[in-house]
Design a protein around this motif. Structure first.
Motif, PDB file in Angstrom:
ATOM      1  N   SER A  39      62.909 103.860  32.859  1.00 52.83           N
ATOM      2  CA  SER A  39      61.672 103.609  33.611  1.00 52.83           C
ATOM      3  C   SER A  39      60.791 104.852  33.650  1.00 52.83           C
ATOM      4  N   VAL A  40      61.399 105.997  33.973  1.00 45.25           N
ATOM      5  CA  VAL A  40      60.628 107.240  34.077  1.00 45.25           C
ATOM      6  C   VAL A  40      60.051 107.630  32.707  1.00 45.25           C
ATOM      7  N   CYS A  41      60.845 107.475  31.655  1.00 50.89           N
ATOM      8  CA  CYS A  41      60.344 107.783  30.299  1.00 50.89           C
ATOM      9  C   CYS A  41      59.179 106.876  29.934  1.00 50.89           C
ATOM     10  N   SER A  42      59.286 105.587  30.254  1.00 55.66           N
ATOM     11  CA  SER A  42      58.208 104.644  29.951  1.00 55.66           C
ATOM     12  C   SER A  42      56.946 104.987  30.731  1.00 55.66           C
ATOM     13  N   LEU A  43      57.111 105.289  32.023  1.00 54.48           N
ATOM     14  CA  LEU A  43      55.953 105.661  32.836  1.00 54.48           C
ATOM     15  C   LEU A  43      55.270 106.912  32.298  1.00 54.48           C
ATOM     16  N   LEU A  44      56.062 107.884  31.863  1.00 54.65           N
ATOM     17  CA  LEU A  44      55.499 109.122  31.328  1.00 54.65           C
ATOM     18  C   LEU A  44      54.740 108.857  30.030  1.00 54.65           C
ATOM     19  N   ILE A  45      55.295 108.039  29.152  1.00 56.51           N
ATOM     20  CA  ILE A  45      54.634 107.724  27.881  1.00 56.51           C
ATOM     21  C   ILE A  45      53.298 107.021  28.121  1.00 56.51           C
ATOM     22  N   PHE A  46      53.295 106.026  29.001  1.00 53.91           N
ATOM     23  CA  PHE A  46      52.050 105.301  29.284  1.00 53.91           C
ATOM     24  C   PHE A  46      51.026 106.213  29.954  1.00 53.91           C
ATOM     25  N   TYR A  47      51.488 107.115  30.818  1.00 53.29           N
ATOM     26  CA  TYR A  47      50.578 108.034  31.516  1.00 53.29           C
ATOM     27  C   TYR A  47      49.901 108.974  30.515  1.00 53.29           C
ATOM     28  N   VAL A  48      50.681 109.570  29.617  1.00 54.06           N
ATOM     29  CA  VAL A  48      50.129 110.506  28.635  1.00 54.06           C
ATOM     30  C   VAL A  48      49.226 109.780  27.640  1.00 54.06           C
ATOM     31  N   THR A  49      49.623 108.573  27.215  1.00 49.60           N
ATOM     32  CA  THR A  49      48.791 107.796  26.290  1.00 49.60           C
ATOM     33  C   THR A  49      47.451 107.448  26.920  1.00 49.60           C
ATOM     34  N   TYR A  50      47.481 107.050  28.186  1.00 55.58           N
ATOM     35  CA  TYR A  50      46.242 106.750  28.905  1.00 55.58           C
ATOM     36  C   TYR A  50      45.361 107.990  29.009  1.00 55.58           C
ATOM     37  N   HIS A  54      51.994 100.230  32.680  1.00 51.74           N
ATOM     38  CA  HIS A  54      52.518 101.056  33.770  1.00 51.74           C
ATOM     39  C   HIS A  54      52.906 100.191  34.964  1.00 51.74           C
ATOM     40  N   THR A  55      52.047  99.211  35.284  1.00 52.48           N
ATOM     41  CA  THR A  55      52.313  98.302  36.402  1.00 52.48           C
ATOM     42  C   THR A  55      53.532  97.424  36.129  1.00 52.48           C
ATOM     43  N   LEU A  56      53.648  96.919  34.906  1.00 55.71           N
ATOM     44  CA  LEU A  56      54.796  96.068  34.561  1.00 55.71           C
ATOM     45  C   LEU A  56      56.114  96.833  34.668  1.00 55.71           C
ATOM     46  N   VAL A  57      56.109  98.107  34.289  1.00 57.66           N
ATOM     47  CA  VAL A  57      57.315  98.926  34.412  1.00 57.66           C
ATOM     48  C   VAL A  57      57.677  99.112  35.886  1.00 57.66           C
ATOM     49  N   LEU A  58      56.675  99.325  36.732  1.00 59.16           N
ATOM     50  CA  LEU A  58      56.939  99.475  38.167  1.00 59.16           C
ATOM     51  C   LEU A  58      57.531  98.194  38.752  1.00 59.16           C
TER      52      LEU A  58
END
Length: 311
Positions: free
Chosen positions: A236-247, A280-284
């Motif tokens: 989850s944390v890795c996915s959130l980080l990837i989406f955050y940096v991509t955004y 990001h929302t779907l991961v949360l």
């Protein structure tokens, strides 16, 4: 002129934003229901309410921007309107980045198992610090985004002024000054939340990975729910980080106007930037059972209503 590929990307971005509004609405409703009737708001709920509400407003703003781009292109550049639209868009982006960064920081402080004195001090006081963190980031976003209104308005006046009234050297100087101001404001608005988000996410992943390795070494060969929970948290944390940096990267390309209007790279950036908040929302939602309960309850009521009407 808008190409068919650009129109396709903008349409995809609108669908992605609508899906994001639905997902963030679920998070907002679930977090708000926990706070209704309670004298004390949990810091996690405060962060999620701030993050989901800012994302909903941002995605509504994106849809408005995309509809104006597709259907009402001339009015998009009317006097004062362009500056208002971009200023609001920049403020909502800054707010979402800040609230997302505070979520990463909160996860790191509450979950990571570091023994440094400063980390323990934060862990004990995070509940009292969260309201001030959210308020400060909101004010900082407003302060760094507000000057974009004057900056874009001055650029708009220089572009639309008759050629006989505009001095080319003066226009070049004004353009350079406004570009420098935009770069300075942009750097101030995104550098801190980006550094905080990346640093806290890396520390949390590191802490979870060390703890997971210890659990694997001590495992007895049976299925360990705690070990699976830690692996799910790391993903989850890795996915959130990837989406955050991509955004962040897509937002940078669009804000600096690095690509031509309706070009293929810019259209892709728009679609990617609309997709990242939704992902990001779907991961949360996927990582928190509380957010999954509300859709399950709604689906259950719909099924019961359908069965009752069919009888």
């Amino acid at each position: 002129m808008m190409t068919s590929f650009a129109l396709l990307c903008l349409s995809i971005a609108i669908i992605e934003s609508l899906a994001g509004i639905l997902g963030n609405g679920i998070i907002l409703a679930a977090s708000s229901s926990s706070c209704i009737g309670s004298k004390i708001w949990l810091p996690y709920d405060m962060i999620m309410i701030s993050l989901s509400s800012s994302k909903i407003t941002l995605q509504c703003w994106i849809i408005l921007d995309l509809f104006l781009t597709i259907f009402y292109e001339p009015s998009y550049f009317e006097e004062n309107f362009f500056g208002f639209l971009k200023t609001g868009y920049t403020f909502l982006n800054y707010s979402s980045l800040w609230f997302g960064a505070w979520l990463s920081v909160f996860y790191c402080i509450k979950v990571a198992s570091f023994t440094q004195s400063f980390f323990i001090w934060l862990k004990l006081r995070i509940a009292r610090l969260v309201p001030w963190m959210l308020l400060t980031s909101w004010l900082f976003s407003l302060t760094t985004a507000a000057p974009f209104a004057w900056d874009d308005h001055s650029v708009h006046e220089n572009i639309t002024a008759p050629s006989s009234m505009t001095n080319s050297s003066a226009w070049t100087t004004t353009r350079k000054d406004s570009s420098g101001l935009s770069i300075l404001l942009y750097s101030a608005g995104v550098a801190m939340p980006l550094i905080m988000s990346v640093s806290s996410s890396v520390l949390l992943i590191w802490s979870l990975w060390i703890h997971t390795r210890r659990m694997q070494n001590n495992a007895s060969g049976f299925r360990d729910p705690s070990l699976e929970a830690h692996m799910k948290a790391i993903k989850s944390v890795c996915s959130l980080l990837i989406f955050y940096v991509t955004y962040f990267l897509a937002f940078t390309f669009l804000l600096y106007n690095l690509f031509l209007r309706f070009s293929t790279p810019k259209s892709i950036c728009i679609a990617v930037m609309a997709a990242c908040p939704t992902a990001h929302t779907l991961v949360l939602i996927w990582s928190n059972p509380k957010f999954q309960e509300l859709p399950a309850q709604i689906w259950h009521h719909i099924n019961c209503s359908v069965r009752i009407t069919s009888m």
